[in-house]
Design a protein around this motif. Structure first.
Motif, mmCIF file in Angstrom:
data_model
loop_
_atom_site.group_PDB
_atom_site.id
_atom_site.type_symbol
_atom_site.label_atom_id
_atom_site.label_comp_id
_atom_site.label_asym_id
_atom_site.label_seq_id
_atom_site.Cartn_x
_atom_site.Cartn_y
_atom_site.Cartn_z
ATOM 1 N N SER A 1 0.011 4.516 -2.230
ATOM 2 C CA SER A 1 -0.099 5.864 -1.742
ATOM 3 C C SER A 1 0.951 6.735 -2.342
ATOM 4 O O SER A 1 0.478 8.226 -3.101
ATOM 5 N N VAL B 1 -3.270 -5.646 -3.092
ATOM 6 C CA VAL B 1 -3.308 -4.765 -2.266
ATOM 7 C C VAL B 1 -2.638 -4.784 -0.901
ATOM 8 O O VAL B 1 -3.861 -4.883 -0.413
ATOM 9 N N SER C 1 0.749 -1.369 0.204
ATOM 10 C CA SER C 1 -0.154 0.555 0.114
ATOM 11 C C SER C 1 1.098 1.559 0.228
ATOM 12 O O SER C 1 0.334 2.403 -0.649
ATOM 13 N N PRO D 1 -8.136 1.253 -1.629
ATOM 14 C CA PRO D 1 -7.583 0.427 -2.201
ATOM 15 C C PRO D 1 -8.112 -1.371 -2.453
ATOM 16 O O PRO D 1 -7.576 -1.453 -3.855
ATOM 17 N N PRO E 1 -4.550 4.231 1.320
ATOM 18 C CA PRO E 1 -4.546 4.582 -0.049
ATOM 19 C C PRO E 1 -6.534 5.211 0.313
ATOM 20 O O PRO E 1 -6.686 4.831 1.323
ATOM 21 N N ASP F 1 -0.370 -4.311 3.105
ATOM 22 C CA ASP F 1 -0.048 -3.771 4.688
ATOM 23 C C ASP F 1 0.402 -4.643 5.415
ATOM 24 O O ASP F 1 -0.692 -5.671 5.688
ATOM 25 N N SER G 1 -7.963 1.174 -5.471
ATOM 26 C CA SER G 1 -6.972 0.788 -6.529
ATOM 27 C C SER G 1 -6.532 0.122 -7.071
ATOM 28 O O SER G 1 -5.355 -0.766 -8.048
#
Length: 250
Positions: free
Chosen positions: A42, A146, A38, A129, A126, A148, A132
Motif C-alpha cells: 500500500s 500479499v 500489504s 491485492p 491495496p 494482512d 499487486s
C-alpha cells in the motif's frame, strides 16, 4: 521448510520499486515463495489518506453516533466514511464495522490501518491485492503472497491471512486422496496461501520491530489439484447471511 525475514528494507515510500528492494536484500533462490505485508504494498502504491479527505455522509454520522453510544467513546464519522468508501458492503455496523472489501476479503474496518503510517492518518489496503501480487511475482519471477493481519471468528487474537497471491494456487485439494487408514478424503481443501501468510507472520512480527517481507524456502505444493477460490460468495456463505440479517434486525 524454512521461513526467514528479509532484513534491511528501508521505509517504503510512494513510487518505490518494491520488487527491486526485495531482490536487493532477499538473497532469493529460484523456488522461494515471497510473502509481502500489504502495508508496504500500500505504501509503494500510495494508498495513504488523511481523515480530512473524507466528507461524512448521513450513514457515516449515524454509524459513528451508534458506536459512540455503545462504547462510551467518541467516534470520528470521517473514519466511518472512509470505511464505507473502501467497502463493497457492511456486514455489521455495530458493535464494530465488519466489511467486505471490493476484492472479496471480509475484515474489520475494510482493513484500514492507523499504525505505522508516518506521513498520513490512514493506510488503506491495496486496491487490488491480486494484481499487486501478480506484478511482484512477474518482477521477482517467484510466487508471491500479499498478507494482512486479521482477527478470527470464535477466537481471540489475530493471524496473517492472504489478501492477494500469484504464481501459486490459493489452495490444494486433498479430496479423493486416502487418509492414513485408507479412507477417501471428502471435504479437505487446504488454504495454503493463508497458512504461508500465518507462518510468515510468526517471523515478521508486529509493532515497531516488525519486518514486512519474508521468504518461505523449501516448501513444495506437492502433487495435488489446485484452486484459486478463497473468498466465499454470499450465496454459499451462511455466516455472512446470518450476520447481515442480525445487523439489519438489530
Amino acid at each position: 521448510m524454512e521461513v526467514f525475514a528479509v532484513p534491511g528494507l528501508p521505509e517504503v515510500r510512494p513510487g518505490d520499486d518494491l520488487a527491486a528492494l526485495i531482490e536487493r536484500q532477499g538473497r532469493l533462490r529460484p523456488d522461494d515463495v515471497v510473502v509481502v505485508a500489504s502495508t508496504v504494498v500500500s505504501k509503494a502504491e500510495g494508498r495513504t489518506a488523511d481523515l480530512s479527505d473524507f466528507d461524512p455522509g448521513a450513514r457515516a454520522r449515524e454509524i459513528a453516533e451508534r458506536l459512540a453510544d455503545l462504547t462510551d467513546e467518541e467516534k470520528d464519522p470521517r473514519f466511518a466514511q472512509a470505511v464505507i468508501e473502501e467497502s463493497e458492503s457492511l456486514l455489521l455496523s455495530a458493535p464494530f464495522l465488519l466489511t467486505k472489501t471490493r476484492f472479496g476479503h471480509v475484515t474489520v474496518n475494510a482493513g484500514i490501518d492507523r499504525s505505522n503510517v508516518p506521513d498520513a492518518d490512514l493506510l488503506l489496503l491495496p486496491e487490488d491485492p491480486g494484481a499487486s501480487a501478480q506484478a511482484l511475482a512477474e518482477a521477482l519471477d517467484r510466487p508471491v503472497v500479499v498478507s494482512d493481519t486479521s482477527g478470527r471468528p470464535f477466537r481471540h487474537g489475530q493471524r496473517g491471512v492472504a489478501v492477494g497471491w500469484a504464481g501459486i494456487p490459493a489452495s490444494r485439494d486433498w479430496r479423493g486422496e486416502p487418509d492414513r487408514d485408507g479412507r477417501e478424503l471428502g471435504v479437505t481443501v487446504q488454504s495454503v496461501v493463508d497458512e504461508l501468510a500465518a507462518a510468515s507472520n510468526l517471523v515478521a512480527g508486529e509493532g515497531g520491530g516488525g519486518t514486512p517481507v519474508t521468504v518461505v524456502r523449501d516448501w513444495q505444493f506437492g502433487d495435488h489439484d489446485g484452486s484459486d477460490e478463497l473468498f466465499r460468495d454470499r450465496a454459499d456463505d451462511l455466516v455472512r447471511q446470518a450476520l447481515e440479517a442480525w445487523d439489519y434486525d438489530s
